[in-house]
Design a protein around this motif. Structure first.
Motif, PDB file in Angstrom:
ATOM      1  N   ARG A  52       0.868  -1.183   0.000  1.00  0.00           N
ATOM      2  CA  ARG A  52       0.000   0.000   0.000  1.00  0.00           C
ATOM      3  C   ARG A  52       0.897   1.222   0.000  1.00  0.00           C
ATOM      4  O   ARG A  52       1.734   1.387   0.881  1.00  0.00           O
ATOM      5  CB  ARG A  52      -0.895   0.011   1.227  1.00  0.00           C
ATOM      6  N   ALA A  72       4.416   0.851   1.837  1.00  0.00           N
ATOM      7  CA  ALA A  72       4.365  -0.114   2.937  1.00  0.00           C
ATOM      8  C   ALA A  72       4.026  -1.478   2.347  1.00  0.00           C
ATOM      9  O   ALA A  72       2.989  -1.635   1.715  1.00  0.00           O
ATOM     10  CB  ALA A  72       3.321   0.299   3.969  1.00  0.00           C
ATOM     11  N   ILE A 123       8.779  -3.108  10.390  1.00  0.00           N
ATOM     12  CA  ILE A 123       7.952  -2.974  11.585  1.00  0.00           C
ATOM     13  C   ILE A 123       7.264  -4.297  11.881  1.00  0.00           C
ATOM     14  O   ILE A 123       6.573  -4.851  11.028  1.00  0.00           O
ATOM     15  CB  ILE A 123       6.896  -1.863  11.399  1.00  0.00           C
ATOM     16  N   GLU A 124       7.472  -4.794  13.076  1.00  0.00           N
ATOM     17  CA  GLU A 124       6.807  -6.021  13.521  1.00  0.00           C
ATOM     18  C   GLU A 124       5.477  -5.655  14.162  1.00  0.00           C
ATOM     19  O   GLU A 124       5.438  -4.943  15.166  1.00  0.00           O
ATOM     20  CB  GLU A 124       7.669  -6.755  14.546  1.00  0.00           C
ATOM     21  N   GLY A 125       4.401  -6.111  13.566  1.00  0.00           N
ATOM     22  CA  GLY A 125       3.097  -5.868  14.157  1.00  0.00           C
ATOM     23  C   GLY A 125       2.752  -6.921  15.180  1.00  0.00           C
ATOM     24  O   GLY A 125       3.494  -7.888  15.380  1.00  0.00           O
ATOM     25  N   ASP A 168      -7.110  -5.137  17.747  1.00  0.00           N
ATOM     26  CA  ASP A 168      -7.760  -3.832  17.771  1.00  0.00           C
ATOM     27  C   ASP A 168      -9.187  -3.903  17.244  1.00  0.00           C
ATOM     28  O   ASP A 168      -9.817  -2.875  16.992  1.00  0.00           O
ATOM     29  CB  ASP A 168      -6.952  -2.797  16.987  1.00  0.00           C
ATOM     30  N   ILE A 170     -10.392  -5.319  14.419  1.00  0.00           N
ATOM     31  CA  ILE A 170     -10.612  -5.427  12.989  1.00  0.00           C
ATOM     32  C   ILE A 170     -10.854  -6.884  12.633  1.00  0.00           C
ATOM     33  O   ILE A 170     -10.110  -7.765  13.065  1.00  0.00           O
ATOM     34  CB  ILE A 170      -9.377  -4.938  12.196  1.00  0.00           C
ATOM     35  N   ASP A 214      -5.101  -7.700   4.000  1.00  0.00           N
ATOM     36  CA  ASP A 214      -4.221  -7.441   2.869  1.00  0.00           C
ATOM     37  C   ASP A 214      -4.211  -5.950   2.586  1.00  0.00           C
ATOM     38  O   ASP A 214      -5.172  -5.246   2.843  1.00  0.00           O
ATOM     39  CB  ASP A 214      -4.708  -8.209   1.639  1.00  0.00           C
ATOM     40  N   PHE A 215      -3.105  -5.473   2.051  1.00  0.00           N
ATOM     41  CA  PHE A 215      -2.975  -4.058   1.748  1.00  0.00           C
ATOM     42  C   PHE A 215      -3.570  -3.705   0.386  1.00  0.00           C
ATOM     43  O   PHE A 215      -3.664  -2.533   0.040  1.00  0.00           O
ATOM     44  CB  PHE A 215      -1.501  -3.643   1.759  1.00  0.00           C
TER      45      PHE A 215
ATOM     46  N   PRO B 254      -1.985   1.138   6.556  1.00  0.00           N
ATOM     47  CA  PRO B 254      -1.636   0.492   5.285  1.00  0.00           C
ATOM     48  C   PRO B 254      -2.751  -0.377   4.718  1.00  0.00           C
ATOM     49  O   PRO B 254      -2.664  -0.806   3.572  1.00  0.00           O
ATOM     50  CB  PRO B 254      -0.406  -0.358   5.656  1.00  0.00           C
ATOM     51  N   ILE B 255      -3.778  -0.639   5.499  1.00  0.00           N
ATOM     52  CA  ILE B 255      -4.882  -1.438   4.970  1.00  0.00           C
ATOM     53  C   ILE B 255      -5.895  -0.538   4.259  1.00  0.00           C
ATOM     54  O   ILE B 255      -6.324  -0.820   3.147  1.00  0.00           O
ATOM     55  CB  ILE B 255      -5.555  -2.241   6.102  1.00  0.00           C
ATOM     56  N   SER B 256      -6.243   0.562   4.888  1.00  0.00           N
ATOM     57  CA  SER B 256      -7.235   1.456   4.280  1.00  0.00           C
ATOM     58  C   SER B 256      -6.595   2.558   3.441  1.00  0.00           C
ATOM     59  O   SER B 256      -7.253   3.181   2.621  1.00  0.00           O
ATOM     60  CB  SER B 256      -8.091   2.096   5.376  1.00  0.00           C
ATOM     61  N   PRO B 277     -10.577   2.226  13.085  1.00  0.00           N
ATOM     62  CA  PRO B 277      -9.791   1.185  13.761  1.00  0.00           C
ATOM     63  C   PRO B 277      -8.884   0.446  12.783  1.00  0.00           C
ATOM     64  O   PRO B 277      -9.222   0.268  11.616  1.00  0.00           O
ATOM     65  CB  PRO B 277     -10.860   0.247  14.323  1.00  0.00           C
ATOM     66  N   GLY B 278      -7.737   0.027  13.275  1.00  0.00           N
ATOM     67  CA  GLY B 278      -6.797  -0.707  12.438  1.00  0.00           C
ATOM     68  C   GLY B 278      -5.362  -0.420  12.826  1.00  0.00           C
ATOM     69  O   GLY B 278      -5.096   0.346  13.748  1.00  0.00           O
ATOM     70  N   PRO B 279      -4.441  -1.043  12.098  1.00  0.00           N
ATOM     71  CA  PRO B 279      -3.023  -0.817  12.393  1.00  0.00           C
ATOM     72  C   PRO B 279      -2.515   0.454  11.719  1.00  0.00           C
ATOM     73  O   PRO B 279      -2.887   0.755  10.578  1.00  0.00           O
ATOM     74  CB  PRO B 279      -2.354  -2.054  11.788  1.00  0.00           C
ATOM     75  N   LEU B 314       4.162  -0.924  15.103  1.00  0.00           N
ATOM     76  CA  LEU B 314       2.831  -0.684  14.565  1.00  0.00           C
ATOM     77  C   LEU B 314       1.899  -0.340  15.726  1.00  0.00           C
ATOM     78  O   LEU B 314       1.993  -0.937  16.794  1.00  0.00           O
ATOM     79  CB  LEU B 314       2.354  -1.957  13.865  1.00  0.00           C
ATOM     80  N   ASN B 316      -1.903  -0.190  17.085  1.00  0.00           N
ATOM     81  CA  ASN B 316      -3.249  -0.693  16.831  1.00  0.00           C
ATOM     82  C   ASN B 316      -4.277   0.243  17.445  1.00  0.00           C
ATOM     83  O   ASN B 316      -4.263   0.494  18.650  1.00  0.00           O
ATOM     84  CB  ASN B 316      -3.418  -2.094  17.413  1.00  0.00           C
ATOM     85  N   VAL B 317      -5.159   0.741  16.613  1.00  0.00           N
ATOM     86  CA  VAL B 317      -6.194   1.672  17.065  1.00  0.00           C
ATOM     87  C   VAL B 317      -7.513   0.916  17.197  1.00  0.00           C
ATOM     88  O   VAL B 317      -7.935   0.226  16.270  1.00  0.00           O
ATOM     89  CB  VAL B 317      -6.345   2.843  16.068  1.00  0.00           C
ATOM     90  N   GLN B 318      -8.126   1.059  18.351  1.00  0.00           N
ATOM     91  CA  GLN B 318      -9.412   0.425  18.600  1.00  0.00           C
ATOM     92  C   GLN B 318     -10.510   1.482  18.681  1.00  0.00           C
ATOM     93  O   GLN B 318     -10.248   2.636  19.022  1.00  0.00           O
ATOM     94  CB  GLN B 318      -9.376  -0.361  19.911  1.00  0.00           C
TER      95      GLN B 318
END
Lengths: 234, 333
Positions: A52, A72, A123-125, A168, A170, A214-215, B254-256, B277-279, B314, B316-318
């Motif tokens: 992304r 990213a 970056i490790e999530g 979080d 999702i 997925d991005f 990076p997802i949205s 919400p998301g990373p 990263l 994480n937002v809730q």
């Protein structure tokens, strides 16, 4: 003299498999268990999660392009999984099975190509929950049994529903399509020729993931999984 | 109770035609009342306005009204926020006259070279409540209200959308990028209507609100579900062992693809709200030293002497929660 010996040796070599086949045909055919249940562990391979780009609206008239600010690129790390299966075999060769997998993959992101030359970083999530409910068709190669006919090779193909849930909140859903091959081993064969009792299964699968975390939109990713399952057949 | 008001000129400068290179973020208009930061806001989210009845070449009063109508509708439709612009009719008054009315129109200020529009706001410096806000477009430049823009003319609707953001209480965002070629800087891209520099004449890309603008408006005028549906990131930023100030912190999902940012203000803290919400990954950078005045009115204590960096974790937002504080230590340059 030497020619006669060579001919005899060749005849022996040729006749031995024939004798073995004749012996096999004399025995009753072995069938897989009617029902198999099992649980075990697996290892899923690393999978891409796409790229992304962080973009901005370019300063252009008309329909402007996007300027890439940085990129990213994600992937889900390989890791262990817990597996449960139940299968029903409705002929010597064919069976169906339903399975469930749970794992905690970790998202990793490589950030780079920053337009202002900000140093890239990996970056490790956090790990997230991954659930798969799957259904497979199985074909057993009974004619290729070995190890005193207790081990049978098989191939499988199936689909599954994927649910990924991050801490979080999702939730991403997707579908998996998979094909694989492996071996099943059962400790016993009944007098009626049905395999059963405690057993074991090993397989390797090639998995396509459609959807999920997925991005990129509409991305389809692939990865391998390996599973080792303790079985009980009856 | 004494009611102390003053004109806040910090709201003014906008859309210079090209200067240097900033970074990103939405920032609320604010003022310091002693040590207390007071944020601009309209009571009940209602913003009545009048339109000055003076046309300019290429833009009739009708066309000005229509452009403002589109721009105000755009802000009102921003997800997560609730505010209402209320058109009160035409007036013969000119903008920047303190008369208790919020007046929008054209004024000619050729001495303000490169300035396209100005919004000046009077607030109650104790509560932050807006008392009056006027806006003018500089008729020293050529304007267009054509649907697809016009070559060599600035798009009035785009500039109005930006100025209305100031009227709402938003300061400048730094979500933009200048490229320098052969010693000349040119705005290459922006991802916020509230970026302080305008797209080139003939461009209408500034008519669309971005995630950063939407998050900023929703922060000031949240609708009933906004705070429960979105989350926030708090970052604590230090430089050389002390709390930093004025650092730009960008959050990117990076997802949205969502990109929203904030500035480090008091106590070294940056709070980025209105995030789905998301990373998120975080990027920190200084504002360009030539652009500091576009963001901060206060004495220049903005930290500039550090290197751009991505935060190596990263976030994480809730929903309904604030992640962090994310501790960030800047590397001096």
């Amino acid at each position: 003299m030497s020619t006669r010996l060579a001919t005899l040796a060749l005849l022996t070599l040729v006749s031995s498999p024939i004798a073995a086949m004749a012996q096999t045909e004399a025995e009753p055919p072995v069938r897989p268990p009617t029902v198999e249940i099992g649980g075990g562990i697996g290892w899923f391979g690393q999978a891409d999660a796409g790229t992304r780009d962080a973009t901005m609206t370019a300063n252009q008239p008309g329909d402007p392009d996007r300027l890439n600010f940085f990129s990213a690129t994600g992937k889900t790390r390989s890791g262990p999984a817990g597996i449960g299966i139940i299968g029903v075999n409705f002929s010597r060769h064919f069976g169906v099975e339903g399975g469930f997998q749970y794992s905690r993959p970790r998202l990793v992101i490589d950030v780079d190509e920053d337009v202002e030359h900000t140093p890239g970083v990996t970056i490790e999530g956090d790990a997230f929950d991954q659930f798969v409910a799957e259904g497979n068709f199985i074909y057993h190669f009974n004619q290729a049994r070995f190890d005193n006919r207790r081990t049978v090779p098989f191939v499988l193909a199936g689909v599954g529903a994927l649910r990924q849930k991050t801490d979080d909140g999702i939730t991403e859903n997707g579908t998996i399509y998979q094909a694989g091959l492996g071996f099943k081993w059962f400790s016993g064969i009944s007098s009626r020729g049905r395999a059963g009792g405690p057993g074991m299964r090993l397989d390797v699968r090639y998995v396509f993931r459609d959807g999920g975390l997925d991005f990129e939109e509409d991305a389809r990713r692939s990865f391998f999984t390996f599973t080792a399952t303790a079985l009980f057949g009856f | 109770m004494s009611r102390r008001c003053r004109v806040c000129i910090c709201t003014t400068l906008l859309f210079v035609i090209a200067s240097l290179q900033p970074s990103q973020a939405y920032l609320r208009l604010s003022d310091l009342n002693g040590s207390q930061r007071v944020f601009f806001t309209w009571a009940n989210g209602r913003i009545p306005y009048f339109v000055s009845d003076q046309p300019v070449p290429g833009v009739s009063v009708d066309a000005l009204e229509a452009a403002l109508q589109r721009a105000t509708s755009n802000w009102q439709a921003a997800p997560g926020s609730t505010m209402t612009f209320e058109y009160q009719g035409r007036t013969s008054a000119r903008p920047l006259v303190v008369d208790g009315r919020n007046t929008i129109g054209f004024l000619s200020h050729p001495e303000l070279e490169g300035v396209l529009g100005v919004t000046a706001t009077i607030i109650d410096s104790v509560s932050g409540e807006v008392v009056e806000s006027d806006m003018f477009f500089n008729s020293a430049v050529d304007w267009s209200v054509a649907g697809n823009g016009e070559e060599d003319r600035f798009d009035l609707e785009s500039i109005a959308l930006h100025e209305l953001g100031h009227m709402l209480g938003l300061n400048h965002s730094a979500l933009g990028y200048f490229e320098v070629t052969a010693g000349a800087a040119r705005l290459a891209a922006a991802e916020a209507v509230m970026f302080p520099f305008a797209f080139d004449p003939g461009t209408i890309a500034g008519r669309q609100l971005k995630a950063d603008d939407i998050a900023g408006a929703a922060e000031i005028y949240p609708d009933a579900g906004h705070r429960a549906d979105t989350g926030a990131i708090r970052a604590h930023v230090q430089l050389e062992g002390r709390n930093a100030f004025g650092v730009h912190v960008m959050a990117f999902n990076p997802i949205s693809g969502e990109m929203v940012a904030g500035f480090v203000l008091e106590n070294g803290d940056a709070l980025i709200t209105g995030l789905s919400p998301g990373p998120y990954l975080l990027r920190v950078e200084p504002v360009d030293d030539d652009a500091v005045s576009s963001y901060f009115d206060e004495p220049p204590v903005v930290d500039l002497g550090f290197r751009n960096a991505f935060v190596d974790r990263l976030v994480n937002v809730q929903r309904g929660a604030t992640a962090g504080p994310v501790e960030i230590t800047l590397v001096a340059r």
